[in-house]
Every structure is written in structure tokens, then in C-alpha cells.
Enzyme design. Structure first.
Site, PDB file in Angstrom:
ATOM      1  N   TYR A 217      -0.208  18.131  -4.574  1.00 31.59           N
ATOM      2  CA  TYR A 217       0.196  19.524  -4.568  1.00 31.59           C
ATOM      3  C   TYR A 217       1.486  19.798  -5.156  1.00 31.59           C
ATOM      4  CZ  TYR A 217      -3.674  20.482  -2.013  1.00 31.59           C
ATOM      5  OH  TYR A 217      -5.160  20.436  -1.287  1.00 31.59           O
TER       6      TYR A 217
ATOM      7  N   CYS B 211      -6.241  28.115  -2.975  1.00 37.36           N
ATOM      8  CA  CYS B 211      -6.002  26.553  -2.957  1.00 37.36           C
ATOM      9  C   CYS B 211      -5.242  26.416  -4.414  1.00 37.36           C
ATOM     10  CB  CYS B 211      -7.433  25.836  -3.177  1.00 37.36           C
ATOM     11  SG  CYS B 211      -7.284  24.228  -3.570  1.00 37.36           S
TER      12      CYS B 211
ATOM     13  N   HIS C 130     -13.110   9.211  -1.080  1.00 41.05           N
ATOM     14  CA  HIS C 130     -12.337   7.994  -1.663  1.00 41.05           C
ATOM     15  C   HIS C 130     -13.092   6.778  -1.861  1.00 41.05           C
ATOM     16  CE1 HIS C 130      -8.962  10.565  -1.586  1.00 41.05           C
ATOM     17  NE2 HIS C 130      -8.997  10.758  -0.276  1.00 41.05           N
TER      18      HIS C 130
ATOM     19  N   ARG D 167     -11.261  24.624   2.745  1.00 40.03           N
ATOM     20  CA  ARG D 167     -10.573  23.459   2.002  1.00 40.03           C
ATOM     21  C   ARG D 167     -10.200  22.513   3.270  1.00 40.03           C
ATOM     22  NH1 ARG D 167      -9.457  18.656   0.466  1.00 40.03           N
ATOM     23  NH2 ARG D 167      -8.229  18.294  -1.324  1.00 40.03           N
TER      24      ARG D 167
ATOM     25  N   HIS E  61       0.889  -0.992   0.012  1.00 38.91           N
ATOM     26  CA  HIS E  61       0.088  -0.200  -0.053  1.00 38.91           C
ATOM     27  C   HIS E  61       0.754   1.160   0.010  1.00 38.91           C
ATOM     28  CE1 HIS E  61      -2.855   2.828   2.300  1.00 38.91           C
ATOM     29  NE2 HIS E  61      -3.248   3.020   1.141  1.00 38.91           N
TER      30      HIS E  61
END
Length: 557
Positions: free
Chosen positions: A409, A274, A154, A228, A129
Site C-alpha cells: 500500500y 480499497c 501465495h 477485502r 526471509h
């Protein structure tokens, strides 16, 4: 060749696993894998367990995790038979009791988890993972449902499909109900938000105001400031608040809120944006999976608190001995890991960088959604580094190892795909590029012509403290440009223009026209200018979306 690739190819040769090109499909369009005769089913593989392991390694190679899978266009199309209902009873499989599942909570005994009525053996997947084994191991011998309540965005069919490939049986309907009744919703006590915010995601909460609201005032009212969040909002009592200061992970000092207030109080005016602002426009070039931000993932406010450089000075930090300052928040994932980010130490200790440990916003105590009681404000830098609910500051030679610093990001070439992306080769976004947006009117609006002109308003901003020196607007696709009037922070010093500029312009229009297309572009003090098209700045994460802003409006005679 990386170790993960070596493992993958070795297992492929041993188990006659098909190539990545065969395994990787577009989940929405793949028809080949819709029957069990294809590689979409592990029944055709000589060693099903090894097949599952290989899939997990392949997922790791491509960077698939519970954090990043949602952004991929290409996903693994195994177990994609249309009749499969993920987590529901499969009558041809054995039924286990919760007690039997609970015994499988280690590698020695096997690692089983439940989801809905399904039982899954994830033993071979755990170490592969990409997000690490710790989060999955917390579910070992129990239900994975609470984790997907935490990361609700998710909880997708793609990840369900991955899990179903590891299915070994069922639990009874009664046990499934028992699991569900014991679930704790980590978002149950979220703060109340203003109804004017457009919700882009509920869990975690992400929302933005209407574009027209943004240009109503130079300082964005707190209720209309975009939100956010990456995890549930923590509940913190001011009397219990502490801030840990550490060097290379070793705690050197702990400050409570009163101790923090002993430092000199400072106020700055700064915009926070953002990294995915205006992603909805970039998604028109190629499909993107992520929060579908319009132009409102930005706000401008005054921030009051203490300078980070003053706090670090008391630690006697030597800039030459360290490279980064890491931040952690009180918001935690299911494994107890906090949201984290970091900035270069050169920015952290520079008084002119104005990095603030803020406890007030627009003259009022920080709200829960915006980081109460203390958050970091790093002016001119992407919003992701402005960590809220600050719990720890760590001086280090290394960047934050947080998923949001290492696996998100970051920007990439337009030719980079989810098949060849390597997050290790791209630096984390820090200072933001120059950007502007039209806020009033909005796309498809009908507006009235007055004295042969229409009024257009918007905002412009550039990272790194660079001043907006001009905003150009056209309604004839660049044949003629009109320079907008600017409203800006007149108190800002050179190189410290942290706030946005609001702009407005009156555009002359042909009275016979029924429709007009308006473009806007900003120029900063380093003469950086926005690119004309999203085509050449497209990236798979949908970040740094700063092409010309273009809208079409109808004209009312």
C-alpha cells in the site's frame, strides 16, 4: 550500500554466483534456464548451499517474501525444469521419516520443513526471509502446508520454485497423507456471502459487487459492500470482546464492549475504497500480479460508534510527544501476528477528522466480514487503514511495523520496477486521490438510444474530506464535455465530505453511430482532477488507479 547488498556481493564473489540480471528471469518466458546446463540448476555451482543462501539474500534484496512475491513480474528461475512437480516424490532423493524431520527444528540441528512429499533444508534461508524468521520457524521440523492454506494466494509456482531449490529429500506417501489429514483449514468457518458478489479471491476472501448495483442507492447495502480480507475472518463473541489501549506498547487501559458504549454515540456517512480499486484497468498498461479489482472495491455507508479522539482524550495523550496511532486486528497470521496499520496522530485526535470506532453499519450491527464487533473508520483514507476486528490501539512515535504498512500500500514512479524498488523510500498511502467510475452502462454493453440520448451513471469520490464539485463526461474523446448531475451528502460540513457522490448524465449521440466511447473525470474542491491516462501513473503495485474511466458501448437504434 545496504547490509543485504554487501552480503549478496560478498557471497557472489566467493561462490561465482551469476549476476542478478542472470538470475532474475521472467518465469513464463525464460528458456535459457530450462536445462540443467544453465544457472537455473544449483548442480553447476561449486557450493550449492552457499548458492541457495545467495538466492535467499537476493530475494531479500528485491523484497521477495511470501507476502509480496505474488506481485512481481520478474521471478527467480532456478529449478525450472518443466518436468519438476513441486512437492511430489523425487525418486533419486533420500526418503526421511517425519520423526527425522521433526528433529531438525533449530539452527543448531538445521531447520527442515515438508511440503507435500518434499523435505527442504531452509536453515540458510530463515534469517534472510524479508518477512522475518518467526513465521517460518513455526513450521520448523514440520509441514509448511498449513501456512500456505492461510496464504492460499501465495501458493504459487514461483514460490514453489524457490522452495524446490532447497530440497534435500522426500517423506513417504503415507506420511504425506498423515500430514494432510491433520491440516486445519483456517477458512473453514468463513461467513456466508451474497451470491451477487464477484469473487476475486477465496482465501483470503476478496469480492466486489456488479458496478450497476453500486449506483442503485446512495448507501451501499451491507450484502453488496465489497469485502477485502487479508487473513481469515476471526470468530469473536461479544461478551468476550476487549479493546486494549496502549502507549508505546505498554497497556494503559482495557475496554470491553459495554465500556466502549459509555462514550457519546456518533454517526458519519463515509465511503471506504480499497487502494487497488480499478487495478484491472492499470494492468492493461503492464501486467500486474494482484487482486484484479474492477470498479467495485468501494462502498458508501453510515458508520455508528464512538470518536477515536474521545477515547484517546481519556488516555491523556500529548500530540506533541507522539506521531502515530497504530491499530491491530483480531485477524492473525500463522505466527500469531495481527493485521496492522497506522494513521498520523494529528488525524486521530482531531474531532473534525471524524475517525470512528464503529460498531454499526447502515444502522445495523457490523457483520463478520466488515469487522464485528468493532472496526476503525478513517474517513477519506485508503481502506487498508480502516482496520477491522479491532483488538488494540497503540500510541507511538513510530508507524505500524506491519507488512501492510511498511511493505505494501505504497505508490511508486512508473519507472520503478521490482528490481529497484525500495519500500523504505515511499510513504504509506493515507488520503486517497480524486476518482470516478462509470457503473451503468458497463464496457461492451449494448444500450438503447432514447430521444437521441443515452443515460450514463457512476460514482465519484475524493479523499481527505474534499468535495466533488464536478463530473465531466464526454463521448467524443474530449472535444465536448457534459456536466453530470450529482447526488451527495447534503449534511456534510466543509472539509468533511467523506461520502461519495453519485452522478448521472444524458449524453447526446449520433443516431448513425453503432459504437461510442465514453470517458468520465471528476474534479474535487481543491481542483484536483483525474489524469487522462494510466500510462503516466502506472506503479508496480497497481494502486491509486484514478485515471479517466473509459468504456466502449454498442448502440441500439
Amino acid at each position: 550500500m545496504s547490509l543485504r547488498w554487501k552480503i549478496f556481493w560478498e557471497m557472489r564473489q566467493r561462490s561465482q554466483i551469476p549476476s542478478l540480471q542472470v538470475m532474475v528471469r521472467n518465469y513464463n518466458t525464460c528458456k535459457e534456464c530450462s536445462t540443467e546446463k544453465k544457472y537455473g540448476s544449483s548442480k553447476n555451482i561449486k557450493n550449492p548451499m552457499l548458492y541457495t543462501t545467495c538466492i535467499a539474500v537476493a530475494a531479500s534484496v528485491l523484497g521477495i517474501s511470501y507476502y509480496t512475491l505474488k506481485y512481481k513480474r520478474n521471478v527467480y528461475a532456478f529449478n525450472t525444469t518443466q518436468n519438476i512437480k513441486y512437492g511430489q516424490l523425487q525418486k533419486d532423493m533420500k526418503t526421511f521419516t517425519l520423526e527425522e524431520v521433526g528433529k531438525h527444528d533449530s539452527k543448531e540441528k538445521g531447520i527442515w520443513v515438508t511440503f507435500g512429499q518434499g523435505v527442504y533444508d531452509i536453515t540458510e534461508f530463515v534469517d534472510k526471509h524479508p518477512g522475518g524468521s518467526s513465521k517460518i520457524m513455526m513450521a520448523a521440523g514440520g509441514s509448511i502446508d498449513p501456512f500456505w492454506m492461510m496464504f492460499a494466494n501465495h501458493n504459487t509456482s514461483e514460490i514453489h520454485s524457490l522452495l524446490e531449490s532447497m530440497r534435500i529429500g522426500n517423506i513417504s506417501e503415507e506420511d504425506a497423507k498423515s500430514n494432510k489429514s491433520n491440516l486445519y483449514d483456517p477458512y473453514a468457518n468463513e461467513p456466508v456471502r451474497h451470491k451477487a458478489l464477484k469473487i476475486n479471491g477465496n482465501k483470503p476472501f476478496c469480492a466486489e459487487p456488479s458496478p450497476s448495483l453500486l449506483v442503485e442507492s446512495f448507501l451501499t447495502p451491507v450484502p453488496f459492500f465489497y469485502v477485502r480480507n487479508h487473513l481469515p475472518v476471526p470468530e469473536i463473541e461479544l461478551k468476550d470482546y476487549t479493546l486494549e489501549l496502549a502507549i508505546e506498547g505498554t497497556t494503559k487501559k482495557t475496554l470491553d464492549f459495554k465500556a466502549l458504549n459509555k462514550y457519546e454515540k456518533r454517526t458519519i456517512t463515509a465511503a471506504v475504497m480499497c487502494g487497488g480499486n480499478r487495478r484491472s484497468e492499470m494492468s492493461k498498461v503492464k501486467q500486474l500480479k494482484g487482486i484484479n479489482w474492477n470498479v467495485g472495491a468501494v462502498g458508501n455507508a453510515t458508520w455508528t460508534g464512538v470518536r477515536l479522539c474521545d477515547v484517546l482524550k481519556d488516555l491523556g495523550v500529548n500530540e506533541d510527544a507522539f506521531n502515530h496511532v497504530q491499530f491491530e486486528g483480531y485477524d492473525l497470521d500463522p505466527s500469531g501476528m495481527p493485521y496492522g496499520a497506522s494513521i498520523p496522530i494529528s488525524k486521530a485526535i482531531d474531532p473534525r477528522a471524524d475517525v470512528i470506532l464503529a460498531y454499526e453499519m447502515n444502522g445495523e450491527t457490523l457483520s463478520q466480514d466488515h469487522g464485528f464487533p468493532v472496526r476503525v473508520i478513517v474517513p477519506g483514507v485508503v481502506g487498508a487503514r480502516n482496520v477491522k476486528w479491532l483488538s488494540k490501539i497503540n500510541i507511538s512515535k513510530e508507524e505500524s511495523q506491519s507488512q501492510w504498512q511498511q511493505g505494501d500500500y505504497k505508490g511508486f514512479s512508473p519507472s520503478t520496477t521490482w528490481n529497484n524498488v525500495d519500500f523504505n523510500k515511499s510513504p504509506a498511502i493515507q488520503e486517497m486521490p480524486v476518482v470516478s467510475a462509470i457503473c451503468d452502462p458497463q464496457d461492451t454493453d449494448t444500450i438503447e438510444i432514447k430521444n437521441g440520448k443515452i443515460q450514463v451513471k457512476g460514482y465519484a469520490w475524493s479523499g481527505g474530506g474534499r468535495k466533488i464539485i464536478r463530473v465531466d463526461v464526454t463521448n467524443d474523446k474530449g472535444k465536448t464535455w457534459h456536466t453530470a448531475d450529482l447526488t451527495e451528502d447534503l449534511q456534510a460540513n466543509e472539509g468533511r465530505h467523506w461520502s461519495w457522490s453519485l452522478w448521472n448524465v444524458e449524453l447526446p449521440v449520433d443516431k448513425k453511430s453503432r459504437e461510442v466511447e465514453i470517458w468520465a473525470k471528476a474534479v474535487d474542491s481543491s481542483y484536483n482532477v483525474q489524469p487522462e491516462s494510466f500510462n503516466n501513473i502506472y506503479n508496480i503495485r497497481g494502486l491509486l488507479c484514478n485515471a479517466y474511466h473509459k468504456i466502449k458501448v454498442q448502440l441500439k437504434q
